[in-house]
Design an enzyme around this catalytic site. Structure first.
Site, mmCIF file in Angstrom:
data_model
loop_
_atom_site.group_PDB
_atom_site.id
_atom_site.type_symbol
_atom_site.label_atom_id
_atom_site.label_comp_id
_atom_site.label_asym_id
_atom_site.label_seq_id
_atom_site.Cartn_x
_atom_site.Cartn_y
_atom_site.Cartn_z
ATOM 1 N N ASP A 15 -9.313 -10.260 9.577
ATOM 2 C CA ASP A 15 -8.978 -8.659 8.505
ATOM 3 C C ASP A 15 -9.955 -7.245 8.620
ATOM 4 O O ASP A 15 -9.553 -6.581 9.319
ATOM 5 C CB ASP A 15 -8.581 -8.736 7.369
ATOM 6 C CG ASP A 15 -7.899 -7.412 6.974
ATOM 7 O OD1 ASP A 15 -6.761 -7.017 7.631
ATOM 8 O OD2 ASP A 15 -7.540 -6.585 6.145
ATOM 9 N N ASN A 40 6.701 -7.975 2.569
ATOM 10 C CA ASN A 40 5.551 -8.048 1.895
ATOM 11 C C ASN A 40 4.970 -8.924 1.150
ATOM 12 O O ASN A 40 3.435 -8.920 0.294
ATOM 13 C CB ASN A 40 4.871 -6.057 1.887
ATOM 14 C CG ASN A 40 3.328 -6.274 2.143
ATOM 15 O OD1 ASN A 40 2.672 -7.185 2.748
ATOM 16 N ND2 ASN A 40 3.041 -5.334 1.279
ATOM 17 N N ARG A 77 2.563 -12.116 -0.284
ATOM 18 C CA ARG A 77 1.464 -12.281 -0.158
ATOM 19 C C ARG A 77 0.494 -13.336 -0.762
ATOM 20 O O ARG A 77 0.728 -13.974 -1.693
ATOM 21 C CB ARG A 77 0.486 -10.872 -0.302
ATOM 22 C CG ARG A 77 0.726 -9.617 0.539
ATOM 23 C CD ARG A 77 -0.103 -9.738 1.705
ATOM 24 N NE ARG A 77 0.091 -8.746 2.442
ATOM 25 C CZ ARG A 77 -0.448 -7.744 2.687
ATOM 26 N NH1 ARG A 77 -1.778 -8.196 3.253
ATOM 27 N NH2 ARG A 77 -0.057 -7.055 3.699
ATOM 28 N N GLY A 82 -4.182 -4.019 -1.479
ATOM 29 C CA GLY A 82 -4.959 -2.992 -1.299
ATOM 30 C C GLY A 82 -5.251 -1.357 -1.721
ATOM 31 O O GLY A 82 -6.114 -0.912 -1.668
ATOM 32 N N TYR A 97 -1.518 -3.109 -6.995
ATOM 33 C CA TYR A 97 -1.540 -3.981 -6.369
ATOM 34 C C TYR A 97 -2.315 -4.094 -4.323
ATOM 35 O O TYR A 97 -3.039 -3.370 -3.913
ATOM 36 C CB TYR A 97 0.443 -3.674 -5.068
ATOM 37 C CG TYR A 97 1.188 -4.679 -4.819
ATOM 38 C CD1 TYR A 97 1.354 -5.823 -4.412
ATOM 39 C CD2 TYR A 97 0.331 -4.918 -3.043
ATOM 40 C CE1 TYR A 97 1.573 -6.850 -4.200
ATOM 41 C CE2 TYR A 97 1.544 -6.054 -2.099
ATOM 42 C CZ TYR A 97 1.840 -6.884 -2.655
ATOM 43 O OH TYR A 97 2.663 -7.950 -2.079
ATOM 44 N N LYS A 127 -2.378 -10.900 13.665
ATOM 45 C CA LYS A 127 -3.523 -11.327 12.811
ATOM 46 C C LYS A 127 -4.697 -12.230 12.612
ATOM 47 O O LYS A 127 -5.498 -12.479 13.186
ATOM 48 C CB LYS A 127 -4.574 -9.777 12.348
ATOM 49 C CG LYS A 127 -5.639 -8.830 13.331
ATOM 50 C CD LYS A 127 -6.276 -7.654 12.777
ATOM 51 C CE LYS A 127 -6.242 -7.320 11.142
ATOM 52 N NZ LYS A 127 -5.021 -6.324 10.625
ATOM 53 N N THR A 128 -3.852 -12.255 11.427
ATOM 54 C CA THR A 128 -4.567 -14.003 10.184
ATOM 55 C C THR A 128 -3.563 -15.089 11.114
ATOM 56 O O THR A 128 -4.676 -16.144 11.436
ATOM 57 C CB THR A 128 -3.308 -13.981 9.224
ATOM 58 O OG1 THR A 128 -3.614 -12.654 8.597
ATOM 59 C CG2 THR A 128 -3.826 -15.165 7.757
ATOM 60 N N ASN A 129 -2.327 -15.272 12.154
ATOM 61 C CA ASN A 129 -2.209 -16.227 13.223
ATOM 62 C C ASN A 129 -3.296 -16.248 14.299
ATOM 63 O O ASN A 129 -3.534 -17.562 14.869
ATOM 64 C CB ASN A 129 -0.825 -15.806 13.714
ATOM 65 C CG ASN A 129 0.454 -16.179 12.216
ATOM 66 O OD1 ASN A 129 -0.454 -16.166 11.281
ATOM 67 N ND2 ASN A 129 1.501 -15.551 12.672
ATOM 68 N N LYS A 133 -9.978 -2.359 1.357
ATOM 69 C CA LYS A 133 -9.317 -1.372 2.445
ATOM 70 C C LYS A 133 -9.842 -0.235 2.222
ATOM 71 O O LYS A 133 -10.557 0.209 2.847
ATOM 72 C CB LYS A 133 -7.119 -0.912 2.337
ATOM 73 C CG LYS A 133 -6.925 -1.972 3.016
ATOM 74 C CD LYS A 133 -7.586 -2.826 4.357
ATOM 75 C CE LYS A 133 -5.777 -3.717 4.321
ATOM 76 N NZ LYS A 133 -6.356 -3.833 5.741
ATOM 77 N N SER A 175 -1.466 -3.520 10.853
ATOM 78 C CA SER A 175 -0.569 -4.395 9.329
ATOM 79 C C SER A 175 0.455 -5.085 10.138
ATOM 80 O O SER A 175 1.361 -4.870 10.134
ATOM 81 C CB SER A 175 -0.715 -3.887 8.206
ATOM 82 O OG SER A 175 -1.830 -2.346 8.333
ATOM 83 N N ALA A 176 0.700 -6.861 9.350
ATOM 84 C CA ALA A 176 1.705 -7.123 9.963
ATOM 85 C C ALA A 176 1.911 -7.800 11.099
ATOM 86 O O ALA A 176 3.060 -7.448 11.783
ATOM 87 C CB ALA A 176 2.597 -7.414 8.856
ATOM 88 N N CYS A 177 1.142 -7.559 11.939
ATOM 89 C CA CYS A 177 0.865 -8.186 13.186
ATOM 90 C C CYS A 177 0.282 -9.196 13.767
ATOM 91 O O CYS A 177 0.248 -9.037 15.211
ATOM 92 C CB CYS A 177 0.531 -6.575 14.639
ATOM 93 S SG CYS A 177 1.451 -5.217 13.986
ATOM 94 N N HIS A 181 -11.021 -2.781 11.978
ATOM 95 C CA HIS A 181 -9.321 -3.051 11.016
ATOM 96 C C HIS A 181 -10.149 -4.755 11.700
ATOM 97 O O HIS A 181 -8.302 -4.639 12.667
ATOM 98 C CB HIS A 181 -8.757 -2.533 10.978
ATOM 99 C CG HIS A 181 -7.313 -2.984 10.361
ATOM 100 N ND1 HIS A 181 -5.810 -2.548 10.470
ATOM 101 C CD2 HIS A 181 -7.086 -3.847 9.172
ATOM 102 C CE1 HIS A 181 -4.789 -3.395 9.901
ATOM 103 N NE2 HIS A 181 -6.164 -4.089 9.177
ATOM 104 N N ARG A 217 0.811 -1.352 -0.354
ATOM 105 C CA ARG A 217 -0.034 0.260 -0.008
ATOM 106 C C ARG A 217 0.881 1.415 -0.124
ATOM 107 O O ARG A 217 1.949 1.240 0.474
ATOM 108 C CB ARG A 217 -0.883 0.311 1.318
ATOM 109 C CG ARG A 217 -2.173 -1.148 1.206
ATOM 110 C CD ARG A 217 -3.235 -0.978 2.218
ATOM 111 N NE ARG A 217 -2.955 -1.352 3.906
ATOM 112 C CZ ARG A 217 -1.538 -0.315 4.423
ATOM 113 N NH1 ARG A 217 -2.047 1.031 4.511
ATOM 114 N NH2 ARG A 217 -1.029 -1.254 5.115
HETATM 115 C C1 OXD Z 1 -2.831 -4.882 5.822
HETATM 116 C C2 OXD Z 1 -3.589 -6.393 5.267
HETATM 117 O O1 OXD Z 1 -2.063 -3.541 5.099
HETATM 118 O O2 OXD Z 1 -4.713 -5.921 5.298
HETATM 119 O O3 OXD Z 1 -3.573 -4.116 6.765
HETATM 120 O O4 OXD Z 1 -2.871 -6.197 3.426
HETATM 121 MN MN MN Z 2 -5.123 -5.469 6.974
#
Ligand code: OXD
Ligand code: MN
Length: 577
Positions: A270, A359, A361, A196, A194, A249-251, A203, A245-247, A223, A53
């Site tokens: 997300d 980053n 994906r 987002g 790319y 969330k998906t895990n 987003k 982002s990238a902290c 979010h 982004r």
């Molecule tokens: C972000 C995403 O950047 O979910 O937060 O792609």
């Molecule tokens: Mn996100």
């Protein structure tokens, strides 16, 4: 205006997906992966300048700058439309325009919204198939005069007669615009292909435009991941958690609990859209249909459910390609000696360089997640019991704290800060305040957004979710992670559930309620007591510095800061002494 050579309506069918992916393989944009290893899946390499982004090219073009607030880039909407109309004129020459009708949320749900994305990118069209619900049934719901959110996207690279295309067309950074016109519910995106920036349902629609609609209409667009935790007695708890982002969330969304008898199911990783239901509780849906997750670091150890979600029917962007035509990235379970890196160059492990972009994906259908909730598409949503906020903080912030009440929780969310990651191209590697993990996604003045949170709390009253703040990332003086994270985070979630059940007490500290050591389940975990003590340590002096920083931050918002927030800040100051 865009002058495409052809126009195609996307119907969301598998035949359409196969035709588009084949087209991209033929033109050299995509690589088909080994069918035996990763069926029906493709790898893409973006232009090296178009990998994330772009926050400094993202605009909230409301009528006045105050409406956008100090955390958003603002341009006068009339001026921006003029600039972008010039760019858009003829921008699709030599290309096909795809018209994509899509639903955010289950088709026909009262919480769902319909968008139409117009794009000249077949990559975007294929990704939209996975990330949203695309198809003719959306048009049926829309009927003759239903409401939709128009989303215009171009990669910004028209082709002259006979001009050879490049694998990843995009425009130079100074021509990129990710623009939102909140008063019109309108999205215009130009120059980037790319994530987002280009998959406009995510987003742009589901957060920036939806946050505006939510404020006007009295709901919430956040979010947040959504998960269901089930205790050994079968009782269900629904948790919505906001992290930058990238902290992770998906895990967390696909967590496999390490504590016996507890189960976790995923609803979303997300974004959460939440409305107050007839019973006065807050109900959440996941507006998306897929996961657009950060690949590096994802492994059978860190997130086995994500790994299994992307075994087939998935799109990979900026990952490495192995010798047997599969994908690889840093942190995957098996090491890799030789590959083609994300830039398309020969790569060896000895090179010392990253094979996948940080980053990089994966785009994977949510339905493929082994722990997706059976009823994840229930149009009614799930009732939220717990909100969790957090960020990446190597120092100061303890593993878990519970807010004294909802307003205190709003204060915690509003003051959240995190060390930055690779999900945005241009934000530098520092600590930044990221209120509710919405800093890049709130489509209006952040101070008004805080006021909206307080107002939602006033409506929810005693039905408001309990609020907790977590930090999985605290390190020791020598820089060692103190907390194992991943599946062990279930211990923290268990404590939250026990708290709201009233089964365990808490220790009151100036920053909130914290676990009593005897209540916190550490059984079977080899965690030295001194590490636990350090994880839970509250350093009043460090928090006093944090308050000073918070005051300086709030000053940017002038008299728009809601009085409840100031009250909370003063109360914290008094508690810290
Ligand atoms: C972000 C995403 O950047 O979910 O937060 O792609
Ligand atoms: Mn996100």
């Amino acid at each position: 205006m865009c002058q495409p050579d052809r126009v195609e309506w996307a119907n969301g069918s598998e035949a359409e997906y196969d035709r588009l992916t084949q087209l991209m393989v033929d033109t050299g944009m995509a690589t088909k992966l080994n069918e035996k290893k990763r069926s029906h899946s493709y790898l893409f390499r973006s232009d090296p300048s178009d990998v994330a982004r772009v926050e400094n090219r993202t605009y909230i073009a409301s009528t006045t700058q105050e409406q956008a607030g100090p955390t958003n880039n603002w341009i006068d909407p009339v001026e921006l439309k003029k600039t972008m109309t010039k760019l858009y004129t003829g921008c699709m020459r030599g290309r096909t325009m795809y018209v994509i009708p899509f639903s955010m949320g289950p088709i026909g749900s009262p919480i769902s919204k319909i968008g139409i994305e117009i794009t000249d990118s077949p990559y975007v069209t294929a990704n939209m198939h996975i990330m949203t619900r695309v198809g003719d049934d959306v048009l049926e719901v829309l009927g003759e005069n239903g409401e939709f959110i128009p989303c215009l996207h171009s990669v910004g690279a028209p082709l002259a007669e006979g001009q050879q295309d490049v694998p990843w067309p995009c425009a130079p950074i100074e021509e990129k615009y990710i623009a939102h016109f909140p008063e019109e519910n309108l999205i215009w995106s130009y120059g980037s292909g790319y994530g987002g920036n280009a998959l406009l349902g995510k987003k742009c629609l589901a957060l920036r435009i939806a946050s505006n609609m939510a404020r006007r209409e009295g709901w919430m667009a956040e979010h947040m991941l959504i998960l269901r935790l089930i205790n050994p007695e079968g009782k269900r708890f629904h948790i919505a958690a906001a992290f930058p982002s990238a902290c992770g969330k998906t895990n967390l969304a696909m967590l496999v609990p390490t504590i016996p008898g507890w189960k976790c199911e995923c609803i979303g990783d997300d974004i959460a859209w939440m409305k107050i239901g007839a019973d006065g509780r807050l109900y959440a849906i996941n507006p998306e249909a897929g996961f657009f997750g950060v690949a590096p670091g994802t492994s059978m150890k860190s997130n086995p459910m994500a790994m299994r979600s992307l075994e087939k029917n998935s799109i990979f962007t900026n990952c490495a390609l192995t010798d047997d035509q599969d994908i690889w990235w840093e942190g995957m379970d098996e090491p890799c000696d030789h590959a083609i890196d994300w830039k398309g160059h020969e790569w060896t492990a000895e090179s010392g360089k990253a094979a996948a972009h940080p980053n990089a994906r994966f785009t994977a259908p949510a339905a493929q997640c082994p722990v997706i909730c059976e009823d994840w598409e229930d149009p009614a949503g799930v009732p939220i019991d717990i909100f969790v906020f957090g960020g990446r903080r190597t120092r100061t912030v303890p593993l878990v704290t519970q807010a004294f009440d909802f307003d205190h929780g709003v204060f915690m969310g509003a003051m959240a800060a995190s060390e930055t990651t690779a999900a945005a191209l241009d934000v530098g590697q520092t600590l930044r305040r990221d209120p509710f993990a919405m800093l890049p996604f709130c489509g209006y003045n952040m101070a008004d957004y805080w006021a909206h949170w307080f107002a939602m709390g006033d409506k929810l009253k005693d039905k408001a979710p309990a609020v907790f703040y977590v930090n999985w990332f605290r390190t020791s003086g020598e820089g060692r992670w103190l907390w194992p994270g991943f599946g062990e985070n279930s211990r923290v979630l268990k404590w939250m559930c026990q708290r709201i059940e009233g089964n365990v007490g808490a220790q009151q500290t100036p920053i909130g309620n914290m676990p009593l050591e005897a209540d916190f389940d550490l059984s079977g975990l080899d965690l030295p007591p001194e590490d636990f003590a350090e994880l839970m340590e509250v350093d009043n002096e460090a928090f006093r510095r944090d308050v000073e920083d918070a005051e300086a931050y709030l000053a940017k918002f002038g008299d728009r800061v809601p009085p409840q927030l100031t009250t909370q800040l003063e109360a914290l100051k008094a508690r810290l002494g």
